[in-house]
Design a protein around this motif. Structure first.
Motif, PDB file in Angstrom:
ATOM      1  N   SER A 250      43.139  30.915  22.919  1.00  0.00           N
ATOM      2  CA  SER A 250      42.834  31.626  21.685  1.00  0.00           C
ATOM      3  C   SER A 250      41.326  31.795  21.509  1.00  0.00           C
ATOM      4  N   LEU A 251      40.583  30.736  21.815  1.00  0.00           N
ATOM      5  CA  LEU A 251      39.128  30.817  21.721  1.00  0.00           C
ATOM      6  C   LEU A 251      38.577  31.864  22.672  1.00  0.00           C
ATOM      7  N   HIS A 252      39.164  31.967  23.865  1.00  0.00           N
ATOM      8  CA  HIS A 252      38.723  32.974  24.831  1.00  0.00           C
ATOM      9  C   HIS A 252      38.920  34.383  24.285  1.00  0.00           C
ATOM     10  N   ARG A 253      40.090  34.627  23.688  1.00  0.00           N
ATOM     11  CA  ARG A 253      40.357  35.962  23.123  1.00  0.00           C
ATOM     12  C   ARG A 253      39.394  36.287  21.982  1.00  0.00           C
ATOM     13  N   GLU A 254      39.176  35.317  21.118  1.00  0.00           N
ATOM     14  CA  GLU A 254      38.295  35.555  19.975  1.00  0.00           C
ATOM     15  C   GLU A 254      36.841  35.729  20.416  1.00  0.00           C
ATOM     16  N   THR A 255      36.442  35.004  21.451  1.00  0.00           N
ATOM     17  CA  THR A 255      35.083  35.151  21.969  1.00  0.00           C
ATOM     18  C   THR A 255      34.886  36.529  22.578  1.00  0.00           C
ATOM     19  N   ASN A 256      35.887  37.007  23.313  1.00  0.00           N
ATOM     20  CA  ASN A 256      35.806  38.350  23.868  1.00  0.00           C
ATOM     21  C   ASN A 256      35.672  39.395  22.756  1.00  0.00           C
ATOM     22  N   GLN A 257      36.427  39.181  21.689  1.00  0.00           N
ATOM     23  CA  GLN A 257      36.354  40.110  20.559  1.00  0.00           C
ATOM     24  C   GLN A 257      34.979  40.050  19.897  1.00  0.00           C
ATOM     25  N   PHE A 258      34.435  38.850  19.779  1.00  0.00           N
ATOM     26  CA  PHE A 258      33.117  38.668  19.162  1.00  0.00           C
ATOM     27  C   PHE A 258      32.026  39.378  19.960  1.00  0.00           C
ATOM     28  N   PHE A 259      32.045  39.193  21.288  1.00  0.00           N
ATOM     29  CA  PHE A 259      31.015  39.795  22.140  1.00  0.00           C
ATOM     30  C   PHE A 259      31.361  41.223  22.555  1.00  0.00           C
ATOM     31  N   GLN A 260      32.582  41.657  22.220  1.00  0.00           N
ATOM     32  CA  GLN A 260      33.054  42.994  22.579  1.00  0.00           C
ATOM     33  C   GLN A 260      32.968  43.212  24.088  1.00  0.00           C
ATOM     34  N   ARG A 261      33.357  42.182  24.791  1.00  0.00           N
ATOM     35  CA  ARG A 261      33.393  42.250  26.252  1.00  0.00           C
ATOM     36  C   ARG A 261      34.656  41.545  26.745  1.00  0.00           C
ATOM     37  N   ASN A 262      35.085  41.933  27.911  1.00  0.00           N
ATOM     38  CA  ASN A 262      36.282  41.337  28.482  1.00  0.00           C
ATOM     39  C   ASN A 262      35.896  40.332  29.576  1.00  0.00           C
ATOM     40  N   HIS A 263      35.418  39.167  29.148  1.00  0.00           N
ATOM     41  CA  HIS A 263      35.074  38.134  30.110  1.00  0.00           C
ATOM     42  C   HIS A 263      36.350  37.572  30.746  1.00  0.00           C
ATOM     43  N   ARG A 264      36.240  37.195  31.993  1.00  0.00           N
ATOM     44  CA  ARG A 264      37.394  36.634  32.686  1.00  0.00           C
ATOM     45  C   ARG A 264      37.793  35.288  32.098  1.00  0.00           C
ATOM     46  N   LYS A 265      39.086  35.099  31.961  1.00  0.00           N
ATOM     47  CA  LYS A 265      39.597  33.799  31.518  1.00  0.00           C
ATOM     48  C   LYS A 265      39.448  32.795  32.656  1.00  0.00           C
ATOM     49  N   VAL A 266      39.048  31.577  32.327  1.00  0.00           N
ATOM     50  CA  VAL A 266      38.897  30.544  33.351  1.00  0.00           C
ATOM     51  C   VAL A 266      39.990  29.501  33.165  1.00  0.00           C
ATOM     52  N   PRO A 267      40.371  28.812  34.243  1.00  0.00           N
ATOM     53  CA  PRO A 267      41.442  27.815  34.140  1.00  0.00           C
ATOM     54  C   PRO A 267      41.079  26.666  33.202  1.00  0.00           C
ATOM     55  N   PHE A 268      42.078  26.132  32.542  1.00  0.00           N
ATOM     56  CA  PHE A 268      41.961  24.894  31.781  1.00  0.00           C
ATOM     57  C   PHE A 268      42.092  23.770  32.803  1.00  0.00           C
ATOM     58  N   VAL A 269      41.093  22.909  32.895  1.00  0.00           N
ATOM     59  CA  VAL A 269      41.064  21.891  33.962  1.00  0.00           C
ATOM     60  C   VAL A 269      41.345  20.509  33.384  1.00  0.00           C
ATOM     61  N   ILE A 270      42.320  19.829  33.984  1.00  0.00           N
ATOM     62  CA  ILE A 270      42.717  18.479  33.583  1.00  0.00           C
ATOM     63  C   ILE A 270      42.385  17.515  34.715  1.00  0.00           C
ATOM     64  N   GLY A 271      41.676  16.437  34.408  1.00  0.00           N
ATOM     65  CA  GLY A 271      41.371  15.411  35.388  1.00  0.00           C
ATOM     66  C   GLY A 271      42.271  14.208  35.185  1.00  0.00           C
TER      67      GLY A 271
END
Length: 319
Positions: free
Chosen positions: A72-93
């Protein structure tokens, strides 16, 4: 293990006992079959589908919340910057001692998370592939310190995770063979922009310089994690599980003439117990006490196991 831990008056963790945690499943049914479950279990881990329902299903539900929030944060950030940045994996250690059950935990989480509709592609990478090849370890007189910080190509692991977090496609990870007890130079695992990436290994939460390093690195493996888990148990139980696993392998994998440990397949019961205990005390216990256990409280969540491999307590970092 509960040694050398600071006595914190105000703990950063919330502790749940087993039954409290089980109530968090939300009445969701276990989305794996018994056949799948049997294939996911470790060699001597006598855990049940009930354990999956009470412990790992609520954990997958919690992790799904974290992944969903990040998406959700990724989508909202893209909307904020008006750019379609690539989604990156959620990483679990996932960290913890040898023989504590990290691999089974990782496989269960991978399978359960892949059943959630918003992140069906879940990959798993182990840090064993980032060990130096045996030839280099022998040249550096490190074969008896395999698994210690200085035996890993940490820089290569960090480069791998940096590419993952940059959204790169088809990132290569080296592959390790437990049969040959070595990295396979001709084999690679391809990680191609999964929704979730699980990184499992004894070293993933470690910080500071290794024995053969002159400086403390400025970037740590855990810097790339969105969530981290430490699988914990009493040291005496881990030792017992290690010896039990050694005894089973003596009758199975060690029988293979190509196995690095084939020489142990001819040991008597008494000799096998003695050899396993010796390896534990001289290598694995030392590494646990010096390098692995001190990272426990860096995790976001701690799974505390009892004598039968079942989880008795869960500690979750406050948010």
């Amino acid at each position: 293990m509960e040694q050398n831990q600071p006595n914190l008056e105000h703990s950063p963790f919330i502790t749940y006992v087993r039954d409290e945690w089980a109530e968090l499943s939300g009445n969701i049914k276990v989305p794996i079959t018994r056949e799948e479950f049997e294939a996911l279990k470790g060699i001597n881990e006598n855990i049940s589908l009930e354990e999956v329902s009470k412990i790992y299903l609520p954990l997958s539900r919690l992790l799904n919340l974290y992944v969903t929030e990040k998406q959700s944060l990724h989508r909202e950030t893209n909307q904020f910057f008006q750019r379609n940045h690539r989604k990156v994996p959620f990483v679990i250690g996932i960290a913890g001692s040898v023989a504590v059950g990290k691999s089974t935990t990782a496989r269960l989480i991978q399978t359960l998370l892949s059943r959630w509709p918003n992140h069906p592609k879940v990959d798993l990478v182990t840090t064993d592939g980032f060990l130096y090849p045996n030839q280099i370890l022998k040249e550096r007189n490190l074969m008896n310190r395999k698994g210690f910080p200085e035996s890993y190509r940490t820089g290569k692991l960090i480069q791998f995770l940096a590419k993952i977090k940059a959204g790169a496609a088809r990132v290569e990870a080296p592959v390790y063979s437990h049969l040959y007890y070595d990295v396979l130079p001709s084999k690679k695992q391809i990680v191609d922009r999964p929704d979730v990436l699980i990184v499992e290994g004894i070293n993933v939460l470690q910080v500071g310089k290794s024995k053969n390093s002159r400086h403390i690195p400025s970037v740590f493996v855990s810097d790339f994690f969105d969530f981290s888990i430490y699988v914990d148990a009493d040291e005496t139980d881990i030792q017992r599980w290690y010896v039990e696993r050694f005894m089973i392998l003596r009758e199975t994998a060690f029988k293979n003439p190509n196995s690095y440990f084939h020489r142990y397949s001819q040991l008597t019961d008494e000799q096998a117990v003695g050899k396993a205990t010796e390896i534990w005390n001289e290598i694995n216990r030392k590494n646990l006490v010096e390098n692995i256990y001190p990272t426990k409280n860096r995790a976001d969540l701690i799974l505390q196991k009892g004598k039968d491999h079942s989880v008795s307590r869960i500690k979750l970092r406050r948010v």
